[in-house]
Design an enzyme around this catalytic site. Structure first.
Site, PDB file in Angstrom:
ATOM      1  CG  LEU A 150      -1.967  -1.116   1.290  1.00 34.77           C
ATOM      2  CD1 LEU A 150      -2.733  -1.046   2.606  1.00 34.77           C
ATOM      3  CD2 LEU A 150      -2.923  -1.023   0.112  1.00 34.77           C
ATOM      4  NE  ARG A 151       6.945   2.013   1.953  1.00 30.66           N
ATOM      5  CZ  ARG A 151       7.350   0.780   2.217  1.00 30.66           C
ATOM      6  NH1 ARG A 151       7.657  -0.038   1.222  1.00 30.66           N
ATOM      7  NH2 ARG A 151       7.438   0.348   3.442  1.00 30.66           N
ATOM      8  N   GLY A 152       2.437   2.666  -2.379  1.00 35.54           N
ATOM      9  CA  GLY A 152       2.139   3.490  -3.554  1.00 35.54           C
ATOM     10  C   GLY A 152       0.912   4.361  -3.345  1.00 35.54           C
TER      11      GLY A 152
END
Length: 423
Positions: free
Chosen positions: A361-363
């Site tokens: 989920l970093r993007g």
């Protein structure tokens, strides 16, 4: 294509300049204070096997560094003034993608840094180092080697945290954000810090000398040619970037301190790609290319020659533009907390990430933060589709690679998917 050096108008064409005044203050030299850690075991033995006497149940802490005298402070000030000035950020023309990524990270350090890849001699290092003049001031605890935040326990050294828990008043000062260079040949001790084992055994104190990670806390850590960095240093950076803390373990003695920094790296893709684990730690990815226009290349050469001949005089010609950028960054940082992004836009961002098969989920998180920072930079309190369109290729392109041997996408796939979802 983009250029390097030229007129000041191009450097600020993308940005509007709010009329906000920025304050500056002189910063006294910081002296190092002890750092509190935990001891392992109640007895420590010297080389001949005799236990070291210690009336306390745990070690006190002593710092190897000493306080700076007024005379030394004056010498340091004169030395700083005599250093060669850096090239003005406002004098760099083109390379808008790289400059924007750097500015957004200064506005919101939680974006997570930027990886800059491009051809040789395209001004990557020059641009990053020119950012020093634009860095805003932050409040730190006086005489603390870790630039501790007096209001955030996660950015405090152990000694400062203990003082706060005891209800002591913390003296604070205003200082500019640090930019620390990490040399490729640096040793692990220089990066992480060192513990004087002999002093610990003979005197019963933890003598700790902070390293580059301590100095970079709440600042910027810059690694030039990051793709050539030794694996053991890459592991250190991965550990610190993941946890926000640096732990030094030597002979049963453990000391930890905060290490939250903006990681900026630059490199030439011809010399190899980064390990996927480290590449994912960079919030944004910028690509730079060589300028092809002959007239612009001549102008770049002439401007560089002017700077080399008389750096101070050259910097004076861009003083006004530099001050406008400083004011704009300061205004954007103040506005950032009020910027809103609609739930519908958040859903579309996540849909783009999901359909591009982006791992984790970093993007999603970085794209949301970068879009809000861009809106703040433009002086708005609400994110638009255009803001997302500008930043989403830089936030996702380096997260699409599944095979380490693949090259990083130029951003075309991200733009196509964005157009499809946001249409």
């Amino acid at each position: 294509m983009s250029g390097l050096i030229g007129t000041s108008t191009s450097a600020t064409a993308l940005l509007t300049s709010p009329s906000v005044s920025s304050s500056r203050s002189s910063t006294p030299a910081l002296s190092f204070n002890p750092v509190v850690g935990q001891s392992h075991g109640k007895k420590f033995y010297g080389r001949i096997g005799v236990p070291v006497k210690n009336r306390r149940s745990c070690f006190s802490v002593s710092n190897v560094a000493t306080e700076i005298s007024p005379a030394q402070e004056q010498v340091q000030k004169l030395s700083k003034e005599s250093q060669r000035p850096v090239y003005p950020f406002a004098a760099i023309v083109g390379q808008d993608e790289m400059k924007l990524c750097l500015l957004l990270n200064v506005i919101d350090p939680k974006i997570g840094g930027v990886m800059i890849m491009g051809d040789r001699g395209t001004g990557k290092s020059t641009t990053v180092r020119s950012l020093v003049d634009l860095l805003p001031e932050i409040t730190v605890v006086a005489a603390d080697p870790f630039n501790s935040d007096p209001e955030d326990p996660e950015s405090m050294g152990m000694e400062v945290r203990e003082k706060l828990m005891k209800g002591e008043q913390l003296p604070t000062i205003r200082t500019k954000i640090n930019m620390v260079d990490l040399p490729l040949g640096a040793t692990e001790d220089r990066v992480c810090g060192t513990i004087d084992i002999e002093k610990a055994l003979t005197e019963g104190v933890k003598a700790f000398e902070p390293g580059l990670l301590a100095k970079a806390n709440r600042g910027i850590l810059y690694v030039d040619e990051v793709n050539l960095l030794d694996d053991h240093l890459v592991d250190v950076l991965l550990d610190s970037a993941a946890s926000g803390w640096n732990t030094v373990e030597r002979e049963g003695i453990s000391i930890s301190h905060p290490a939250r920094f903006i990681l900026i790296g630059s490199g030439n893709p011809e010399e190899g790609e980064l390990r996927p684990q480290l590449l994912d730690r960079f919030g944004m990815h910028a690509q730079v290319g060589t300028v092809r226009d002959a007239e612009l290349r001549v102008k770049i050469v002439e401007e560089r020659a002017r700077f080399d001949k008389n750096p101070k005089e050259f910097r004076e010609t861009y003083k006004t533009d530099q001050e406008k950028l400083q004011e704009q960054i300061s205004a954007a940082r103040s506005l950032l907390s009020t910027v809103q992004i609609d739930h519908e836009l958040r859903v579309k961002i996540s849909k783009v990430c999901a359909e591009l098969n982006v791992d984790g989920l970093r993007g999603d998180i970085v794209t949301n933060r970068a879009a809000k920072a861009l809106a703040a930079l433009k002086g708005r309190d609400k994110v638009t589709d255009e803001d997302i369109a500008v930043v989403i290729p830089n936030c996702l392109r380096h997260r699409l690679r599944k095979d380490p041997l693949e090259s990083i996408d130029s951003g075309v796939l991200v733009i196509e998917k964005f157009s499809e979802v946001f249409s």
